[in-house]
Scaffold this motif. Structure first.
Motif: not given
Length: 199
Positions: A83, A96, A100, A102-104, A117, A121, A123-125, A143
């Protein structure tokens, strides 16, 4: 005469001792690649002229300028970030770069964020908060959710909106939705009237 020589010799030794204490040698353990991404230096350090040097950068920053309050955050498969939260009051460039990485991504306290990003996947949210965001997404679910609803200016680019950016909340301008189509469902854009509202 001998006493004067002894005093001078003692003074000379003292001066030599002080001078030797002031010599600063950089350790080989602090060497780094100036062309690299700075990760080998660790948090709070950046690569300068081939050596990791201490800064007052927030730990999350790969490099920063504390005077300008800018922060670069570089995340890769080899050095994932998990995150990511842009430090309060900073303008962050967040990269990112692989699946994988980055996370949020939280820019709620940032002065502004420029987020890229790249990869499935990656980035996360993403939460922009109230300030300016530029977001570039490429790869399936790069995203998964973008929240720009409160942003004073938000611009989103997706190579395939249906797969890269499946869920998006854009600001509402003075004349309607702040999207590239001026209607709900489009990519967030600051171009429509009343959609670039940052001070």
């Amino acid at each position: 005469m001998m006493a004067a020589v002894a005093v001078l010799a003692a003074a000379g030794l003292a001066a030599l001792s002080i001078a030797s204490c002031s010599v600063h040698r950089l350790s080989d353990s602090l060497r780094c690649d100036p062309a690299g991404d700075g990760h080998e230096c660790g948090g709070g350090r950046f690569c300068s002229e081939g050596f990791c040097v201490q800064t007052d950068c927030p730990d999350v920053c790969t490099s920063c300028d504390t005077g300008d309050r800018t922060c670069r955050i570089q995340c890769t498969a080899g050095k994932p970030c998990g995150d990511v939260q842009c430090p309060a009051g900073y303008s962050c460039t967040i990269r990112c770069m692989t699946s994988g990485a980055c996370g949020t991504v939280d820019c709620a306290q940032a002065h502004s964020c420029d987020v890229e990003c790249s990869g499935t996947a990656s980035c996360g949210n993403i939460n922009c908060g109230e300030n300016a965001c530029t977001i570039d997404c490429s790869g399936a679910l790069a995203c998964p959710a973008i929240d720009c609803a409160a942003s004073c200016r938000c611009d989103v680019t997706c190579n395939n909106p249906a797969s890269s950016c499946p869920s998006m909340a854009c600001p509402l301008g003075r004349q309607g939705p702040c999207t590239d189509q001026d209607s709900p469902g489009g990519l967030c854009s600051s171009d429509p009237p009343g959609c670039g509202m940052c001070l």
